[in-house]
Design a protein around this motif. Structure first.
Motif, PDB file in Angstrom:
ATOM      1  N   GLY A 194       0.715  -1.056   0.103  1.00 24.54           N
ATOM      2  CA  GLY A 194      -0.248   0.048  -0.196  1.00 24.54           C
ATOM      3  C   GLY A 194       1.012   1.056   0.225  1.00 24.54           C
ATOM      4  N   PHE A 196       0.812   5.193   0.560  1.00 23.04           N
ATOM      5  CA  PHE A 196      -0.471   6.460   0.953  1.00 23.04           C
ATOM      6  C   PHE A 196       0.581   7.666   1.436  1.00 23.04           C
ATOM      7  N   SER A 200      -3.710   9.044   3.314  1.00 26.08           N
ATOM      8  CA  SER A 200      -4.432   8.607   2.048  1.00 26.08           C
ATOM      9  C   SER A 200      -3.775   7.739   0.748  1.00 26.08           C
ATOM     10  N   PRO A 201      -4.528   6.923   0.696  1.00 29.74           N
ATOM     11  CA  PRO A 201      -4.226   5.664  -0.586  1.00 29.74           C
ATOM     12  C   PRO A 201      -3.661   6.962  -1.983  1.00 29.74           C
ATOM     13  N   GLY A 203      -3.571   4.888  -4.450  1.00 29.51           N
ATOM     14  CA  GLY A 203      -4.170   4.332  -5.795  1.00 29.51           C
ATOM     15  C   GLY A 203      -4.053   4.965  -7.395  1.00 29.51           C
ATOM     16  N   PHE A 233      -5.937   3.478   7.428  1.00 28.21           N
ATOM     17  CA  PHE A 233      -5.869   4.157   5.963  1.00 28.21           C
ATOM     18  C   PHE A 233      -6.858   3.901   4.350  1.00 28.21           C
ATOM     19  N   GLY A 235      -8.166   1.039   2.125  1.00 33.58           N
ATOM     20  CA  GLY A 235      -8.261   0.917   0.968  1.00 33.58           C
ATOM     21  C   GLY A 235      -7.466  -0.995   1.727  1.00 33.58           C
ATOM     22  N   ALA A 237      -4.324  -3.791   1.127  1.00 32.02           N
ATOM     23  CA  ALA A 237      -3.212  -3.468   0.536  1.00 32.02           C
ATOM     24  C   ALA A 237      -2.739  -5.418   1.797  1.00 32.02           C
ATOM     25  N   ALA A 241       2.955  -1.589   3.949  1.00 28.55           N
ATOM     26  CA  ALA A 241       2.847   0.041   3.285  1.00 28.55           C
ATOM     27  C   ALA A 241       3.276   0.792   4.096  1.00 28.55           C
ATOM     28  N   ASN A 243       3.922   5.140   4.228  1.00 22.74           N
ATOM     29  CA  ASN A 243       3.261   6.406   4.413  1.00 22.74           C
ATOM     30  C   ASN A 243       3.908   7.542   3.824  1.00 22.74           C
ATOM     31  N   LYS A 437     -12.517   8.960   1.694  1.00 24.70           N
ATOM     32  CA  LYS A 437     -12.512   8.172   3.118  1.00 24.70           C
ATOM     33  C   LYS A 437     -12.566   8.437   4.460  1.00 24.70           C
ATOM     34  N   TYR A 455     -14.155   3.046   3.034  1.00 22.44           N
ATOM     35  CA  TYR A 455     -13.356   3.910   1.996  1.00 22.44           C
ATOM     36  C   TYR A 455     -13.894   3.418   1.122  1.00 22.44           C
TER      37      TYR A 455
END
Length: 796
Positions: A194, A196, A200-201, A203, A233, A235, A237, A241, A243, A437, A455
Motif C-alpha cells: 500500500g 499512502f 491517504s491511498p 491508488g 489508512f 483501501g 493492501a 504499506a 506512508n 475515505k 473507503y
C-alpha cells in the motif's frame, strides 16, 4: 535540456493562467513583510536533549500565557511586542521547563533553538506522552520502521534510496532516475504494497505521481508498516504499506533547493507557505522539476558483454500545486489542494537500439480534507478525504525503422511503424478516479477506543489507441469501470498505565467491475465481463512494556488485496486482460523485541529484532503471454515465507551515530501440483526466484557544530553501505541454471554543511564509491559511480 525545462514551465503557466499565478506568488511573499512591522518574530526548533529528535506539542509561553505550540517537526514561531522584556517558557510534560528572557528592541526575525531534557523524576505515563511521534510509532504494537526527518537528510537523494536502507525493504530499479521500480517489504512487492501520502491511498495516482518523485526536503518522516496496514489508512493492501508524512509548516516558510548530479541530472524543488495568525488561513504554493539524461555506460550481458552508452533514456517530470488551509473555522483543519503533473520518459533499448519510443502522462489532482476533534460529541475524532484524479497517458511508438546496436537498419514492426513488440502504438488513454475515505475514532476513556473506517473508490478507464486498432483491424480495448468499497472496524485497548496495548481490526472488502474485453488479440470477439465479489479480512497486534527500556510486540493477520484495474483489464497496449483473477490473501504473524535507552551522556541506543511468518495464497504474478511482447497477470498459487530481521543503532559518541541492519527472508513455492493439472509441481519447496533473500545495510554519521569556526554552523559527514546477496532469476531446478542477479555491494559518502542557523545548506554526495556494476533486474544495469551537489535555502 533547458529548452525542455522552459517548455514545461510555459505549458504549466498556460494551464494555471501564469500571470495570476505569479501575482499570487508575489503577494504571498509580501504579506509577511508588511503586516507585522512593529513586532519581533522569534522562531526556532525544539529537540530532545538525549535523542536529538524533534519535540512536538511543546507549550511556548510568554508571561504565563500560551503563545504557541510546537509543530510535529519541533518548530515554533511567536511574536513579541517591541520595547518590552518578555519571559519565554518552554514546557512539556516529562521535561524540565526552560526559561529564556528576550527583549525586542527592533523589528527583526530571531532564531532561537531549544533543547529540553527529561525531568529527573518523570511519571512513566508522562514520559510516553512526551515522546516524539516517530518514537511513539516505533513503540506501537505493529511491526514498523520509521525514518525520521533527520535520517532523510543523509547520502540519499530520493525516497527509494532512503527506503532501500531500511530493515526488511528492497527497492528494485530498472535504470536511473525515473525508471520503473518496485518496493518490496519482506519479499512481498509491487502492488501488494500500500502506498499512502499523509494516510491517504495513492491508488491510480501512483501511475502519475510516484513516491520517488517527492523531494525529501518536503517530508517529515516515512513510515514502513510490515505485515499489517493500519485500519485508518483504508483501501486494500497486504504485506505492508509505505506512508509519506509531509511537513507541517510554521506561519511563514520558504524552502528552495537545487541539485545537479552525474548524467546531466537536475532537481529543483520549492515551497512557499504563509499563514495569517488572525484568521488561521494558510496559503501554499510549490512544486518540483526533475530532469535526467541517464546516459551512463552499461554492459549488455545478452550481447557478448558489449559496452554501450544509454542513448534514449531521458526522463522529465514536473509538478506544481497550490493549497488553501483553514484552521480556525468549525473544522480544526479544512484544506483544499490542486496539483498538476506531467511526465515524459524515453524507453531505453537493451536487445535493440530503440531511438524514438516513449511513455507520456499528465494528470490533474484535486483534493479536500476535513478534520475535527470532538465531532458533535466529546471524544469523537472526524477525518475525511475526497480526491479526484484525471489522467492522460500512453505509449507512443511510431518509428519508421528499427536499429540494432551495430547501427544496422531494419523495417518497423508494422507498415504503420513501431520499434518494439508486434504493434505500433499511439496511446491517448484517459482515466478518471474518485475516492473518499472517512475515519471516525471514539475514545471512550484512557483504556478503550473504537474506530470506524470507510473507503470507496471508483475508476473509469477510457483507452484509445487508433493506430493499434488500425493495424489489428478492430478496436482492441474498450471503456471499463471498477468500483471498490471497504469498511473496517477496530478496537484499541490500553492497560496497566499504558504498558499493555492492543488493536484488533475487522475489514469487509467489496468490489464490482464491468467492461468489454478481448481475452486474446487473435480472437477479436468482445466479451462482456461483470465481476462482483466480497471478502473479509482481519488483523490484530499487541505489545507489552517489560521495563522502561524493553518491550515485546506481536501481531497476526489474514488480509485481502483486491486486483487492480490494470491486473484485471490490462493497460491498453502491452498487458492483456485477466478477468478470472482471484484476490490475494495473506496469513501471517510477527514477534518482535525492542530495546531503547537514553544515554546519560546524551543520545540513545536502540536494538530491535523481529521474526515473521507469512503464507500468501492466490499470488498474482506478471507473466509473459503466448503472444510475443504481450503479457498478463495470473494467479500463481501459494507461497510461504519465513524470515528474521534485526537492527541496531544509536549514538556511540556524542558526535558519532551508527546503524546496522540485516534481513533474511525465505520464500518457497508450496504448490503441490501445476495449476489446472494433476501433474506434480517440479518447483515445490523451491525458493521463489527473482526476489532477494539476504540483505543488509550499515552506516555512520559524524556531526559537529562550528567545526570550521564561526557561529550557527553545523557539519555532517556521512557514510552508508548496502549489501544484497546474489539470487536466481528463474527457479533453481537445474545445476545448469546460471541466470542470476549478481551480488551487490555499494558504498556512498557525503558531506553536508549548514550555516546562518540552517538558512543555507550545501551537500556533496558520492554514490557507488568503488564504481561497481550493479543490477537489481536481469540485464538492466544500474548507474555506476556518480556525484551530486545540492544547495538549499530555508527561511522560516
Amino acid at each position: 535540456m533547458w529548452h525542455s525545462f522552459f517548455s514545461n514551465i510555459f505549458s504549466l503557466y498556460s494551464l494555471l493562467e501564469g500571470r495570476a499565478f505569479c501575482l499570487f506568488l508575489f503577494i504571498s511573499a509580501l504579506i509577511p513583510l508588511s503586516s507585522h512591522a512593529q513586532e519581533c518574530i522569534v522562531h526556532g526548533r525544539i529537540t530532545d536533549g538525549h535523542t536529538g529528535e524533534a519535540l512536538g506539542r511543546v507549550y511556548v509561553m510568554t508571561n504565563n500565557n500560551i503563545a504557541a505550540i510546537s509543530l510535529p517537526d519541533g518548530t515554533y514561531t511567536i511574536r513579541l511586542p517591541l520595547g518590552k522584556i518578555v519571559n519565554i517558557a518552554f514546557k512539556s510534560l516529562g521535561y524540565e521547563t526552560k526559561n529564556v528572557i528576550k527583549k525586542a528592541s527592533a523589528p527583526d526575525s530571531i532564531r532561537h533553538d531549544v533543547i529540553l531534557f527529561i525531568s529527573e523524576n518523570p511519571l512513566e505515563e508522562v514520559v510516553v506522552t512526551a515522546r516524539s511521534e516517530a518514537r511513539k510509532l516505533r513503540e506501537s504494537s505493529m511491526p514498523i520502521s520509521v525514518i525520521s526527518q533527520h535520517q532523510l537528510q543523509g547520502t540519499a537523494s530520493s525516497v527509494n534510496e532512503v527506503l532501500a536502507r531500511t530493515t526488511g525493504v528492497t527497492v528494485r530499479n530498472t535504470g536511473g532516475v525515473g525508471s520503473a521500480s518496485r518496493i518490496s517489504v519482506r519479499g512481498l512487492e509491487g502492488k501488494r504494497m500500500g502506498l499512502f501520502m499523509d494516510e491517504s491511498p495513492m491508488g491510480q495516482m501512483s501511475n502519475f505521481i510516484s513516491l520517488n518523485d517527492i523531494p525529501t526536503d518536503m517530508i517529515e518522516r516515512i513510515e514502513v508498516y510490515k505485515g499489517i496496514v493500519p485500519y485508518k489508512f483504508g483501501g486494500s493492501a497486504l504485506g505492508g504499506a509505505v506512508n509519506i508524512v509531509t511537513k507541517e509548516y510554521p506561519p511563514f516558510y520558504f524552502d528552495v533547493a537545487y541539485e545537479i548530479s552525474s548524467f546531466n541530472t537536475h532537481r529543483l524543488s520549492t515551497i512557499l507557505k504563509h499563514t495569517d495568525s488572525k484568521t488561521g488561513i494558510q496559503l501554499g504554493i510549490g512544486g518540483y522539476y526533475t530532469y535526467s539524461d541517464n546516459n551512463y555506460n552499461m554492459r549488455l550481458i545478452n550481447l557478448d558483454d558489449r559496452i554501450v552508452r544509454r542513448n534514449h533514456d531521458k526522463f522529465s517530470n514536473v509538478l506544481v500545486g497550490a493549497s488553501l488551509k483553514a484552521t480556525k473555522w468549525w473544522f480544526d483543519e479544512l484544506k483544499y489542494e490542486l496539483l498538476f503533473s506531467r511526465t515524459r520518459q524515453e524507453i531505453q533499448g537493451i536487445d535493440m537500439d530503440i531511438r524514438e519510443a516513449f511513455n507520456h502522462s499528465s494528470s490533474i489532482i484535486t483534493g479536500l480534507t476535513m478534520k475535527r476533534k470532538n465531532f458533535f460529541a466529546d471524544g469523537v475524532d472526524f477525518d475525511f478525504d475526497l480526491v479526484y484524479n484525471y489522467g492522460r497517458y500512453g505509449l507512443k511508438d511510431t518509428a519508421k525503422y528499427r536499429y540494432d546496436w551495430n547501427g544496422k537498419q531494419y523495417p518497423a514492426v508494422s507498415t504503420y511503424g513501431g520499434e518494439q513488440g508486434n504493434f505500433p502504438s499511439d496511446g491517448r488513454n484517459k482515466s478518471h478516479e474518485v475516492y473518499g475515505k472517512l475515519n471516525l475514532c471514539y475514545t471512550l476513556d484512557k483504556h478503550h477506543s473504537i474506530n470506524l473506517n470507510a473507503y470507496a473508490n471508483h475508476t473509469r478507464l477510457l483507452p484509445k489507441n487508433e493506430l493499434m486498432d488500425k493495424v489489428l483491424g478492430y478496436a482492441a480495448n474498450h471503456p471499463s469501470n471498477m468500483n471498490s468499497f471497504a469498511i473496517g472496524f477496530s478496537y484499541d485497548l490500553a492497560l496497566f498505565d499504558n504498558r499493555f496495548q492492543s488493536a484488533f481490526t475487522l475489514k469487509d472488502f467489496f468490489f464490482y467491475s464491468r467492461s468489454k474485453v478481448m481475452e486474446s488479440y487473435n480472437i477479436n470477439e468482445l466479451q462482456t465481463i461483470s465481476l462482483n465479489r466480497n471478502h473479509i479480512g482481519w488483523s490484530g497486534s499487541l505489545r507489552y512494556r517489560l521495563s522502561s527500556v524493553f518491550l515485546v510486540k506481536g501481531s497476526f493477520n489474514s488480509e485481502i488485496r483486491i486486483p487492480t484495474s490494470e491486473e484485471l483489464l490490462g493497460n491498453g497496449f502491452s498487458i492483456l486482460p485477466s478477468t478470472a483473477l482471484e484476490p490475494e490473501r495473506t496469513t501471517g504473524c510477527n514477534l518482535g523485541f525492542l530495546y531503547h535507552k537514553a544515554r546519560k551522556s546524551g543520545g540513545f541506543m536502540e536494538a530491535e529484532i523481529n521474526g515473521f511468518y507469512n503464507n500468501l495464497s492466490n499470488m498474482i504474478r506478471f507473466t509473459q503471454d503466448l503472444l510475443p511482447s504481450m503479457a498478463r497477470y495470473r494467479n500463481f498459487g501459494s507461497v510461504q515465507t519465513y524470515g528474521i530481521e534485526g537492527e541496531i543503532k544509536g549514538d556511540v559518541l556524542p558526535y558519532l551515530y551508527v546503524y546496522a541492519n540485516a534481513t533474511y527472508q525465505d520464500l518457497r513455492d508450496t504448490r503441490k501440483n501445476i495449476p489446472g493439472t494433476n501433474v506434480s509441481n517440479p518447483t515445490k519447496n523451491k525458493r521463489i526466484p527473482n526476489i532477494p533473500y539476504m540483505l543488509g545495510n550499515f552506516g555512520m554519521e559524524f556531526h559537529h557544530e562550528n567545526l570550521f569556526g564561526g557561529k550557527g554552523q553545523n557539519t555532517r559527514i556521512l557514510f552508508d553501505a548496502s549489501y544484497i546477496h546474489q539470487y536466481f532469476y528463474d527457479f533453481e531446478v537445474s545445476v545448469n541454471q546460471n541466470r542470476k542477479i549478481p551480488t551487490s555491494f555499494t558504498m556512498n559518502a557525503g558531506i553536508e554543511h549548514s550555516f546562518m542557523n540552517n538558512k543555507w545548506t550545501i551537500s556533496i554526495k558520492l554514490k557507488n564509491l568503488t564504481d561497481r556494476e550493479v543490477w537489481s533486474e536481469l540485464n538492466r544495469p544500474l548507474p555506476r559511480r556518480s556525484a551530486s551537489l545540492k544547495i538549499r535555502y530555508l527561511l522560516k
